[in-house]
Design a protein around this motif. Structure first.
Motif, PDB file in Angstrom:
ATOM      1  N   UNK A   1     -15.578  -8.136 -42.129  1.00  0.00           N
ATOM      2  CA  UNK A   1     -14.234  -8.453 -41.626  1.00  0.00           C
ATOM      3  C   UNK A   1     -14.144  -8.528 -40.103  1.00  0.00           C
ATOM      4  N   UNK A   2     -15.027  -7.837 -39.387  1.00  0.00           N
ATOM      5  CA  UNK A   2     -14.941  -7.858 -37.918  1.00  0.00           C
ATOM      6  C   UNK A   2     -15.288  -9.228 -37.340  1.00  0.00           C
ATOM      7  N   UNK A   3     -15.840 -10.117 -38.173  1.00  0.00           N
ATOM      8  CA  UNK A   3     -16.198 -11.451 -37.706  1.00  0.00           C
ATOM      9  C   UNK A   3     -15.151 -12.492 -38.092  1.00  0.00           C
ATOM     10  N   UNK A   4     -14.118 -12.080 -38.814  1.00  0.00           N
ATOM     11  CA  UNK A   4     -13.085 -13.022 -39.255  1.00  0.00           C
ATOM     12  C   UNK A   4     -12.173 -13.429 -38.095  1.00  0.00           C
ATOM     13  N   UNK A   5     -11.529 -14.586 -38.261  1.00  0.00           N
ATOM     14  CA  UNK A   5     -10.472 -15.056 -37.360  1.00  0.00           C
ATOM     15  C   UNK A   5     -10.955 -15.284 -35.928  1.00  0.00           C
ATOM     16  N   UNK A   6     -12.225 -15.623 -35.786  1.00  0.00           N
ATOM     17  CA  UNK A   6     -12.783 -15.932 -34.476  1.00  0.00           C
ATOM     18  C   UNK A   6     -13.492 -17.279 -34.565  1.00  0.00           C
ATOM     19  N   UNK A   7     -13.504 -18.038 -33.455  1.00  0.00           N
ATOM     20  CA  UNK A   7     -14.084 -19.395 -33.506  1.00  0.00           C
ATOM     21  C   UNK A   7     -15.590 -19.416 -33.256  1.00  0.00           C
ATOM     22  N   UNK A   8     -16.140 -20.617 -33.291  1.00  0.00           N
ATOM     23  CA  UNK A   8     -17.512 -20.927 -32.877  1.00  0.00           C
ATOM     24  C   UNK A   8     -18.556 -20.102 -33.625  1.00  0.00           C
ATOM     25  N   UNK A   9     -19.362 -19.320 -32.889  1.00  0.00           N
ATOM     26  CA  UNK A   9     -20.467 -18.605 -33.516  1.00  0.00           C
ATOM     27  C   UNK A   9     -20.005 -17.602 -34.563  1.00  0.00           C
ATOM     28  N   UNK A  10     -18.867 -17.013 -34.357  1.00  0.00           N
ATOM     29  CA  UNK A  10     -18.346 -16.049 -35.330  1.00  0.00           C
ATOM     30  C   UNK A  10     -17.964 -16.760 -36.624  1.00  0.00           C
ATOM     31  N   UNK A  11     -17.329 -17.904 -36.487  1.00  0.00           N
ATOM     32  CA  UNK A  11     -16.962 -18.683 -37.662  1.00  0.00           C
ATOM     33  C   UNK A  11     -18.209 -19.121 -38.425  1.00  0.00           C
ATOM     34  N   UNK A  12     -19.243 -19.574 -37.685  1.00  0.00           N
ATOM     35  CA  UNK A  12     -20.496 -19.979 -38.322  1.00  0.00           C
ATOM     36  C   UNK A  12     -21.128 -18.807 -39.054  1.00  0.00           C
ATOM     37  N   UNK A  13     -21.083 -17.637 -38.451  1.00  0.00           N
ATOM     38  CA  UNK A  13     -21.668 -16.445 -39.056  1.00  0.00           C
ATOM     39  C   UNK A  13     -20.998 -16.122 -40.391  1.00  0.00           C
ATOM     40  N   UNK A  14     -19.675 -16.261 -40.446  1.00  0.00           N
ATOM     41  CA  UNK A  14     -18.939 -16.019 -41.690  1.00  0.00           C
ATOM     42  C   UNK A  14     -19.312 -17.076 -42.731  1.00  0.00           C
ATOM     43  N   UNK A  15     -19.347 -18.338 -42.320  1.00  0.00           N
ATOM     44  CA  UNK A  15     -19.730 -19.402 -43.251  1.00  0.00           C
ATOM     45  C   UNK A  15     -21.116 -19.146 -43.831  1.00  0.00           C
ATOM     46  N   UNK A  16     -22.050 -18.792 -42.969  1.00  0.00           N
ATOM     47  CA  UNK A  16     -23.413 -18.538 -43.437  1.00  0.00           C
ATOM     48  C   UNK A  16     -23.444 -17.419 -44.476  1.00  0.00           C
ATOM     49  N   UNK A  17     -22.698 -16.366 -44.227  1.00  0.00           N
ATOM     50  CA  UNK A  17     -22.678 -15.231 -45.155  1.00  0.00           C
ATOM     51  C   UNK A  17     -22.074 -15.625 -46.494  1.00  0.00           C
ATOM     52  N   UNK A  18     -20.971 -16.371 -46.457  1.00  0.00           N
ATOM     53  CA  UNK A  18     -20.336 -16.827 -47.701  1.00  0.00           C
ATOM     54  C   UNK A  18     -21.257 -17.778 -48.463  1.00  0.00           C
TER      55      UNK A  18
END
Length: 539
Positions: free
Chosen positions: A204-221
């Motif tokens: 959850x600490x990576x949610x609602x943030x753009x760019x690399x954070x968004x990519x990190x969430x996508x990769x995990x999902x």
């Protein structure tokens, strides 16, 4: 009287000597004549054979019988890819911009595989798959994928968007056996919004943030979905790699990821590959996989004294020892309750995985290997080039600095910065760090990928792809292509999923599983290697 008798006996001796001398001269003359005529005869024979073909088949037009002896056991395909004449290839196959660097040459094929489909025998173990999230083009994805095929990987789960989801690219990817292409559509985002890990705290600490954070969430999902696909495909190991990363299976009895994982003890759940970082020597690299042979070794593969003793010379004024991450990537054994733990690690809901870190094998990370990587990263992100905003967008310091430079400097200033911070132009420093073991030369990936290109494998893949795709896949590719464009911060894909988080959490059925305390630990992000300080130096 005696003298007369003596003269009578000497006459035959003189005749015998003269005859012997004459015979010897005749033999020498014949020998010289033979030695003179023999090379001339051989040269004439060679000329005739070359002119008429000599009954020897040209490798490029040999009969199927000649090929069959080289084909791997069980192969039903007798002709190597790329050995067809150039005119037999579809005109479309070498007109695409993705294929500029994928063309065949006149070199002969590699005899390792019967065709570009890389048919593996059913009894080969272990079964390995790789999952990735990518927006790259064929010029990067095909070499990356087929290189890992050579290493023994049988299946790929590709989560595509942007350029990778365009019809011209996706139709080629979908034509490859063992490849599953998943498009980033609204339906996929809605499905992932209901996933288990989206509703857990460790990510959850990576949610609602753009760019690399968004990519990190996508990769995990995407990794969570890939686990299900891998289990359905009866895979035994799964890796998450980006398309600018290649496995280097050093330490195995053969250059094979399959052999490397076959040797792993059965009680090991996760294998960690420390990463090496590409160290380019020129500013005009176009194809990193075949032009880069020098890499900076990971902290885990260096003596502590060497690492910290050469730290300042190794960083050259950059924020960290590596430009980007330094905590490697991992392969996980497919088993119940497996889940991702961010893009770099895996975890298990029911236990702490038993992991080992490899002492020789590595992930080769080709980061910022091309000068154009500066602007491509900038164009994918809509953040402001300020120190505060880049912290919101990027996890690593060099990425932040590179984004600001690419957003605020002229082309000439960017190139000078790139030469100073990325390119290893100082020959003396290179040699010093190579001798110390900080830098190392690795040629195997370069040789394999160049061999695949010269054998015509890439051209064969493109030529054998269907000319059209179905309507549903076409619409999915268009939707996915649009989803990766830079948009305003309020419409990032991860936020679109997140807006319904509360509703999804309340509606989601409570899992009847006791969660361990370790499950709530934050996901493992990309981390920089250990930094040099006076404290570490004194220790």
């Amino acid at each position: 009287m005696p003298s007369h008798h003596h003269h009578h006996r000497s006459t035959p001796l003189l005749s015998a000597t003269a005859a012997s001398s004459s015979s010897s001269q005749s033999f020498v003359s014949k020998l010289l004549l033979l030695l003179t005529l023999l090379p001339l005869s051989l040269a004439a024979l060679a000329f005739v054979l070359q002119w008429r073909g000599g009954g020897v088949s040209d490798p490029t037009i040999a009969t199927s019988a000649a090929y069959s002896r080289w084909a791997p056991r069980g192969s039903h395909h007798e002709i190597f890819p790329g050995m067809e004449t150039f005119s037999s290839l579809s005109p479309k196959s070498h007109s695409s911009s993705d294929c500029i660097n994928l063309g065949r040459t006149s070199s002969h094929s590699l005899p390792y595989y019967g065709d570009w489909k890389f048919g593996f025998e059913a009894n080969l173990r272990p079964k390995i798959c790789i999952t990735t999230s990518t927006s790259a083009g064929l010029e990067q994805i095909l070499p990356w994928m087929l290189y890992h095929r050579v290493l023994g990987v049988t299946n790929f789960f590709l989560f595509v968007e942007g350029h990778a989801a365009s019809p011209n690219v996706s139709k080629v990817l979908e034509s490859l056996p063992g490849v599953k292409v998943v498009y980033r559509t609204k339906e996929l985002e809605e499905q992932q919004a209901k996933s288990r890990i989206w509703n857990e705290t460790w990510l959850s600490s990576f949610f609602y943030k753009p760019c690399n954070y968004e990519l990190f969430v996508k990769q995990s999902l995407n990794m969570e979905m890939a686990i299900v696909m891998a289990r359905d495909a009866r895979m035994e190991w799964i890796l998450h790699l980006d398309t600018d990363e290649l496995i280097h299976p050093a330490g195995a009895s053969e250059y094979s990821l399959r052999q490397l994982l076959l040797d792993v003890p059965s009680n090991v759940d996760m294998v960690i590959f420390p990463n090496y970082e590409s160290s380019v020597e020129r500013d005009d690299i176009k194809d990193p996989f075949t032009e880069v042979s020098m890499f900076k070794k990971n902290y885990d593969h260096l003596p502590k004294d060497t690492y910290f003793g050469m730290y300042k010379e190794s960083t050259r004024g950059n924020p960290n020892y590596f430009l980007t991450y330094g905590n490697g990537k991992a392969a996980a054994r497919i088993q119940d309750h497996l889940r991702p733990n961010g893009a770099h690690r895996w975890h298990n809901y029911m236990k702490t995985p038993n992991e080992i870190k490899l002492e020789e094998a590595a992930v080769l990370h080709y980061t910022y290997a091309k000068f154009s990587d500066l602007t491509s990263r900038r164009d994918r992100c809509g953040c402001k080039p300020t120190k505060d905003d880049v912290k919101r967008c990027f996890m690593l310091e060099f990425d932040r600095a590179a984004f600001i430079i690419a957003s605020t400097q002229t082309e000439e200033e960017m190139l000078n910065w790139y030469r100073e911070r990325v390119v290893w132009g100082d020959k003396d420093l290179r040699l010093k760090l190579l001798r110390k073991g900080i830098l190392t030369r690795i040629y195997a990936p370069m040789a394999i990928i160049q061999g695949l290109r010269e054998s015509g494998v890439f051209s064969s893949v493109i030529a054998n792809a269907p000319t059209t795709i179905s309507k549903d896949k076409f619409l999915a590719s268009i939707d996915s292509s649009n989803s990766s464009r830079v948009v305003s911060p309020t419409t990032h894909a991860s936020r679109k999923i997140g807006r319904s988080r509360q509703q999804q959490t309340s509606a989601r059925k409570v899992l009847e599983i006791e969660t361990n305390a370790t499950d709530e630990a934050a996901a493992v992000p990309p981390l920089s290697p250990p930094a040099w300080t006076m404290t570490t130096f004194e220790q």
